[in-house]
Design a protein around this motif. Structure first.
Motif, PDB file in Angstrom:
ATOM      1  N   THR A 169       0.814  -1.212   0.000  1.00  0.00           N
ATOM      2  CA  THR A 169       0.000   0.000   0.000  1.00  0.00           C
ATOM      3  C   THR A 169       0.858   1.276   0.000  1.00  0.00           C
ATOM      4  O   THR A 169       2.019   1.255   0.402  1.00  0.00           O
ATOM      5  CB  THR A 169      -0.970  -0.015   1.207  1.00  0.00           C
ATOM      6  N   PRO A 170       0.248   2.407  -0.438  1.00  0.00           N
ATOM      7  CA  PRO A 170       0.997   3.664  -0.560  1.00  0.00           C
ATOM      8  C   PRO A 170       0.935   4.490   0.725  1.00  0.00           C
ATOM      9  O   PRO A 170       0.195   4.154   1.653  1.00  0.00           O
ATOM     10  CB  PRO A 170       0.236   4.371  -1.680  1.00  0.00           C
ATOM     11  N   PHE A 171       1.676   5.611   0.713  1.00  0.00           N
ATOM     12  CA  PHE A 171       1.727   6.440   1.925  1.00  0.00           C
ATOM     13  C   PHE A 171       0.479   7.280   2.114  1.00  0.00           C
ATOM     14  O   PHE A 171       0.182   7.704   3.229  1.00  0.00           O
ATOM     15  CB  PHE A 171       2.961   7.373   1.873  1.00  0.00           C
ATOM     16  N   ASN A 172      -0.291   7.526   1.030  1.00  0.00           N
ATOM     17  CA  ASN A 172      -1.232   8.647   1.128  1.00  0.00           C
ATOM     18  C   ASN A 172      -2.542   8.332   1.853  1.00  0.00           C
ATOM     19  O   ASN A 172      -3.229   9.259   2.267  1.00  0.00           O
ATOM     20  CB  ASN A 172      -1.486   9.263  -0.252  1.00  0.00           C
ATOM     21  N   LYS A 195       2.060  -5.083   3.525  1.00  0.00           N
ATOM     22  CA  LYS A 195       3.337  -4.368   3.398  1.00  0.00           C
ATOM     23  C   LYS A 195       2.979  -2.907   3.188  1.00  0.00           C
ATOM     24  O   LYS A 195       2.764  -2.448   2.069  1.00  0.00           O
ATOM     25  CB  LYS A 195       4.133  -4.926   2.221  1.00  0.00           C
ATOM     26  N   GLU A 198       6.571   2.582   3.851  1.00  0.00           N
ATOM     27  CA  GLU A 198       7.591   2.796   4.883  1.00  0.00           C
ATOM     28  C   GLU A 198       7.604   4.247   5.377  1.00  0.00           C
ATOM     29  O   GLU A 198       8.334   4.588   6.285  1.00  0.00           O
ATOM     30  CB  GLU A 198       8.977   2.379   4.380  1.00  0.00           C
ATOM     31  N   PHE A 245      -2.047  -4.329  -4.997  1.00  0.00           N
ATOM     32  CA  PHE A 245      -1.089  -3.221  -4.876  1.00  0.00           C
ATOM     33  C   PHE A 245      -1.788  -1.903  -5.137  1.00  0.00           C
ATOM     34  O   PHE A 245      -2.664  -1.809  -6.000  1.00  0.00           O
ATOM     35  CB  PHE A 245       0.049  -3.393  -5.901  1.00  0.00           C
ATOM     36  N   VAL A 246      -1.362  -0.852  -4.428  1.00  0.00           N
ATOM     37  CA  VAL A 246      -1.770   0.523  -4.747  1.00  0.00           C
ATOM     38  C   VAL A 246      -0.538   1.408  -4.591  1.00  0.00           C
ATOM     39  O   VAL A 246       0.161   1.337  -3.580  1.00  0.00           O
ATOM     40  CB  VAL A 246      -2.890   1.030  -3.810  1.00  0.00           C
ATOM     41  N   GLY A 247      -0.277   2.248  -5.583  1.00  0.00           N
ATOM     42  CA  GLY A 247       0.865   3.162  -5.520  1.00  0.00           C
ATOM     43  C   GLY A 247       1.060   3.832  -6.860  1.00  0.00           C
ATOM     44  O   GLY A 247       0.104   3.993  -7.628  1.00  0.00           O
ATOM     45  N   SER A 248       2.288   4.208  -7.169  1.00  0.00           N
ATOM     46  CA  SER A 248       2.558   4.912  -8.423  1.00  0.00           C
ATOM     47  C   SER A 248       2.518   3.930  -9.603  1.00  0.00           C
ATOM     48  O   SER A 248       2.702   2.720  -9.423  1.00  0.00           O
ATOM     49  CB  SER A 248       3.918   5.594  -8.343  1.00  0.00           C
ATOM     50  N   GLY A 270      -2.542   2.317  -9.996  1.00  0.00           N
ATOM     51  CA  GLY A 270      -1.435   3.260 -10.149  1.00  0.00           C
ATOM     52  C   GLY A 270      -1.840   4.708 -10.027  1.00  0.00           C
ATOM     53  O   GLY A 270      -2.828   5.045  -9.380  1.00  0.00           O
ATOM     54  N   CYS A 303      -5.011  10.196  -4.824  1.00  0.00           N
ATOM     55  CA  CYS A 303      -5.076   9.687  -6.196  1.00  0.00           C
ATOM     56  C   CYS A 303      -6.337  10.169  -6.890  1.00  0.00           C
ATOM     57  O   CYS A 303      -6.446  10.089  -8.100  1.00  0.00           O
ATOM     58  CB  CYS A 303      -5.029   8.164  -6.201  1.00  0.00           C
ATOM     59  N   GLU A 405       1.983  13.131 -13.272  1.00  0.00           N
ATOM     60  CA  GLU A 405       1.319  13.302 -11.972  1.00  0.00           C
ATOM     61  C   GLU A 405       2.240  14.123 -11.057  1.00  0.00           C
ATOM     62  O   GLU A 405       3.399  13.748 -10.850  1.00  0.00           O
ATOM     63  CB  GLU A 405       1.060  11.924 -11.351  1.00  0.00           C
ATOM     64  N   PHE A 472     -14.052   0.286  -6.624  1.00  0.00           N
ATOM     65  CA  PHE A 472     -13.156   1.414  -6.904  1.00  0.00           C
ATOM     66  C   PHE A 472     -12.064   0.952  -7.854  1.00  0.00           C
ATOM     67  O   PHE A 472     -11.361  -0.011  -7.563  1.00  0.00           O
ATOM     68  CB  PHE A 472     -12.525   1.883  -5.586  1.00  0.00           C
TER      69      PHE A 472
HETATM   70  P1  NAD Z   1       4.932   4.251  -4.396  1.00  0.00           P
HETATM   71  O1  NAD Z   1       4.683   3.595  -5.697  1.00  0.00           O
HETATM   72  O2  NAD Z   1       6.209   4.969  -4.197  1.00  0.00           O
HETATM   73  O3  NAD Z   1       4.849   3.161  -3.203  1.00  0.00           O
HETATM   74  C1  NAD Z   1       3.786   2.257  -3.100  1.00  0.00           C
HETATM   75  C2  NAD Z   1       4.302   0.979  -2.458  1.00  0.00           C
HETATM   76  O4  NAD Z   1       5.308   0.410  -3.300  1.00  0.00           O
HETATM   77  C3  NAD Z   1       4.934   1.205  -1.089  1.00  0.00           C
HETATM   78  O5  NAD Z   1       4.533   0.182  -0.226  1.00  0.00           O
HETATM   79  C4  NAD Z   1       6.422   1.144  -1.374  1.00  0.00           C
HETATM   80  O6  NAD Z   1       7.175   0.630  -0.305  1.00  0.00           O
HETATM   81  C5  NAD Z   1       6.512   0.206  -2.570  1.00  0.00           C
HETATM   82  N1  NAD Z   1       7.647   0.536  -3.455  1.00  0.00           N
HETATM   83  C6  NAD Z   1       8.173   1.774  -3.675  1.00  0.00           C
HETATM   84  N2  NAD Z   1       9.198   1.684  -4.541  1.00  0.00           N
HETATM   85  C7  NAD Z   1       9.320   0.380  -4.872  1.00  0.00           C
HETATM   86  C8  NAD Z   1      10.194  -0.335  -5.745  1.00  0.00           C
HETATM   87  N3  NAD Z   1      11.156   0.273  -6.433  1.00  0.00           N
HETATM   88  N4  NAD Z   1      10.033  -1.673  -5.858  1.00  0.00           N
HETATM   89  C9  NAD Z   1       9.062  -2.310  -5.173  1.00  0.00           C
HETATM   90  N5  NAD Z   1       8.215  -1.678  -4.325  1.00  0.00           N
HETATM   91  C10 NAD Z   1       8.330  -0.346  -4.185  1.00  0.00           C
HETATM   92  O7  NAD Z   1       3.675   5.219  -4.130  1.00  0.00           O
HETATM   93  P2  NAD Z   1       3.482   6.272  -2.954  1.00  0.00           P
HETATM   94  O8  NAD Z   1       4.371   7.449  -3.215  1.00  0.00           O
HETATM   95  O9  NAD Z   1       3.537   5.619  -1.645  1.00  0.00           O
HETATM   96  O10 NAD Z   1       1.944   6.704  -3.191  1.00  0.00           O
HETATM   97  C11 NAD Z   1       1.546   7.687  -4.100  1.00  0.00           C
HETATM   98  C12 NAD Z   1       1.111   7.093  -5.429  1.00  0.00           C
HETATM   99  O11 NAD Z   1       0.060   6.160  -5.226  1.00  0.00           O
HETATM  100  C13 NAD Z   1       0.556   8.122  -6.392  1.00  0.00           C
HETATM  101  O12 NAD Z   1       1.017   7.836  -7.689  1.00  0.00           O
HETATM  102  C14 NAD Z   1      -0.947   7.918  -6.301  1.00  0.00           C
HETATM  103  O13 NAD Z   1      -1.676   8.337  -7.441  1.00  0.00           O
HETATM  104  C15 NAD Z   1      -1.016   6.447  -6.117  1.00  0.00           C
HETATM  105  N6  NAD Z   1      -2.290   6.018  -5.538  1.00  0.00           N
HETATM  106  C16 NAD Z   1      -3.158   5.362  -6.350  1.00  0.00           C
HETATM  107  C17 NAD Z   1      -4.389   4.962  -5.865  1.00  0.00           C
HETATM  108  C18 NAD Z   1      -5.362   4.205  -6.741  1.00  0.00           C
HETATM  109  O14 NAD Z   1      -6.278   3.566  -6.219  1.00  0.00           O
HETATM  110  N7  NAD Z   1      -5.189   4.225  -8.051  1.00  0.00           N
HETATM  111  C19 NAD Z   1      -4.728   5.234  -4.526  1.00  0.00           C
HETATM  112  C20 NAD Z   1      -3.807   5.912  -3.729  1.00  0.00           C
HETATM  113  C21 NAD Z   1      -2.584   6.299  -4.245  1.00  0.00           C
END
Ligand code: NAD
Length: 520
Positions: A169-172, A195, A198, A245-248, A270, A303, A405, A472
């Motif tokens: 999961t992401p930080f936000n 996970k 961090e 997974f949720v993140g970038s 993403g 996001c 973004e 969602f």
């Molecule tokens: P991030 O991609 O940096 O991190 C997300 C997760 O991936 C974290 O748990 C992190 O530890 C892990 N991670 C980071 N780098 C990695 C790597 N090189 N290899 C493997 N794992 C890695 O995202 P963030 O900065 O924590 O969150 C912000 C992003 O999340 C924005 O892009 C936002 O749009 C997106 N987001 C998307 C949604 C959705 O539902 N689409 C919801 C919330 C946030």
């Protein structure tokens, strides 16, 4: 509270000055208890208000992840064998505890993320609502039954847990997204490896403790903190059957490729670049209120934040800019503890520098910077990660500030001549998470909702995050894999279907059949 007591203090030397500071050390939550990290690797967790290190979080090794998975695997069959009402009651008890501890959880979020406490309470609430939905798991797991599908033959299907599953999961949203992942999965009978980011792991750690207090058996919800090494360990672990997974977007693609290469189910959400189209007939005051909240709330670190406003027609654009500029200038930026602030600091210095660099890029690209937040300083907190609201006009679609973004309190206005041009912008953009249209014209709204290539659409609603009983998910580069988050899809994602065909009485006089059985 279990948490503080079990954390040992960590001594940090501050540069060459012989200053020592005690900061909290955050380990993992495995097998129903807090455990220290053994990898020897840590990440700093900053106080976004002051820029000081306030804690260290352990970064798990592959071996620590393996140990957590073994533990989860051992605990899961007994949990899956409990009847679904039993599991739902544990979820209900968790809801009681989450309500009782909501201020504490919101404070943990606010301290590490930097969002204000009222905003953090909303983060928690939207996660809790998915746990409420998961209380319906006895109904959600019900299969289908066909009586008399053939002579003496009945056919029925059932949904069974996958085993050990994971969420990254992401930080936000440190409460909402971990709960979106773990609540449906554990209610369905899985054991879960979380996970979290961090940057802000304390709330997910506390959520795991509250689940234990609610009666969840040890080993069913584990929090393993870490970075790329622990993510790679999840992707390569043969006992983990599904990864949410949720993140970038770059990491979502990486996780999707890695998880599916090892035969796991994967749903990876993403990044985003959410547009809001403002039609000439829109209620302009309502549209401006919407843009201010959705563009700058939570410092734009959502996001579903609106980051591009698309007024249709010059008159609409001029009226919008006239109203927006004073509102952006008047935004109240405050400490994350200030309940009256519109938004607090960004999460890290790295995030602050990245967003500021995008404002520099926008100026170089030729967009008109109507409000510049770069000079904002919070008196007495000059090392905090604060940034004033920024507003660009005359953004064009070839600019990086439009294509990429930014994830900060920066709104761009891209002027469209016609509705078709505005719709085309939304459809041609790489991302397709959320979108909104502001109009009083039902025809335009209906046409937009039908034709726009985006997963979540708001009509006079700026942040159309569906409620827990809907699903969602974005489209295009905002999502990889199948099925959405929460709602009925979450149960589908974390379970597999089994279909049974049975014949009673079992005696048959047909003899051996060599062609494929059919019903006539
Ligand atoms: P991030 O991609 O940096 O991190 C997300 C997760 O991936 C974290 O748990 C992190 O530890 C892990 N991670 C980071 N780098 C990695 C790597 N090189 N290899 C493997 N794992 C890695 O995202 P963030 O900065 O924590 O969150 C912000 C992003 O999340 C924005 O892009 C936002 O749009 C997106 N987001 C998307 C949604 C959705 O539902 N689409 C919801 C919330 C946030």
């Amino acid at each position: 509270m279990l948490m503080g007591g079990l954390f040992r203090s960590y001594i940090q030397q501050n540069g060459n000055q012989r200053e020592f500071k005690m900061v909290k050390e955050i380990g993992h939550f495995i097998g129903g208890k807090q455990v220290k990290g053994t990898s020897g690797r840590f990440a700093d967790i900053f106080n976004p208000n002051t820029g000081e290190v306030q804690a260290k979080v352990a970064l798990a090794s592959k071996a620590e992840m393996r140990a957590a998975v073994e533990n989860a695997k051992a605990a899961q069959p007994a949990w899956a064998a409990k009847n679904p009402q039993f599991r739902a009651r544990v979820m209900m008890k968790f809801l009681d505890l989450a309500a009782k501890h909501k201020e504490e959880l919101a404070t943990l979020i606010s301290m590490e993320h930097g969002k204000t406490v009222p905003d953090a309470l909303g983060d928690l609430q939207r996660g809790v609502e998915v746990a409420e939905f998961a209380c319906g798991v006895p109904h959600l797991l019900k299969g289908e039954f066909s009586d008399g599908a053939g002579p003496g033959i009945d056919m029925y299907s059932m949904r069974q847990a996958l085993g050990v599953v994971a969420g990254i999961t992401p930080f936000n949203f440190p409460a909402m997204i971990p709960l979106w992942k773990c609540a449906p999965a554990i209610a369905a009978g899985n054991a879960f490896i979380m996970k979290p980011s961090e940057r802000d792991p304390s709330c997910p750690m506390r959520i795991a403790e509250l689940f234990l207090e609610a009666g969840l058996p040890p080993g069913i919800l584990n929090v393993v903190n870490g970075d790329k090494e622990s993510v790679d360990a999840i992707l390569n672990d043969p006992d983990i059957k599904a990864v949410g997974f949720v993140g970038s977007t770059a990491i979502a693609q990486y996780v999707y490729a890695g998880a599916t290469a090892t035969g796991k189910r994967a749903q990876c959400f993403g990044g985003a670049k959410n547009h809001m189209v403002i039609m000439p007939d829109a209620d302009m005051n309502q549209a401006v209120d919407a843009l201010i909240g959705a563009g700058y709330g939570s410092a734009g670190e959502r996001c579903m934040a609106i980051s591009v406003a698309v007024p249709v027609g010059e008159g609409t654009a001029n009226a919008l800019i006239d109203k927006l500029v004073p509102r952006v200038e008047k935004l109240k930026i405050g400490l994350s503890t200030d309940r009256e602030a519109d938004y607090g600091p960004l999460v890290t210095k790295q995030a602050l520098d990245r967003v500021k660099s995008y404002i520099d890029i926008g100026v170089k690209e030729g967009a008109t910077l109507k409000v510049d937040g770069r000079g904002f300083k919070m008196q007495g907190y000059e090392n905090g990660y604060f940034l004033g609201g920024s507003l660009f006009d005359n953004v064009t679609k070839d600019m990086r500030i439009y294509k990429e973004e930014i994830f900060g309190p920066v709104l761009g206005v891209l002027r469209a001549k016609t509705y078709d041009e505005a719709l085309g912008l939304c459809n041609d953009h790489e991302y397709g998470n959320g979108v909104a249209i502001y109009t009083r014209d039902g025809d335009a709204a209906r046409d937009f909702a039908s034709k726009v290539q985006v997963g979540m659409v708001g009509v006079n609603v700026p942040i159309p995050v569906p409620l827990a009983y809907h699903t969602f998910g974005g489209w295009k580069a905002s999502s990889f894999g199948d099925l959405n988050q929460h709602g009925p899809d979450s149960i589908r994602f974390y379970t597999k279907t089994k279909t049974v065909t049975s014949r009673w009485p079992s005696g048959t006089k047909e003899g051996a059949q060599f062609s494929i059985p059919t019903m006539r």
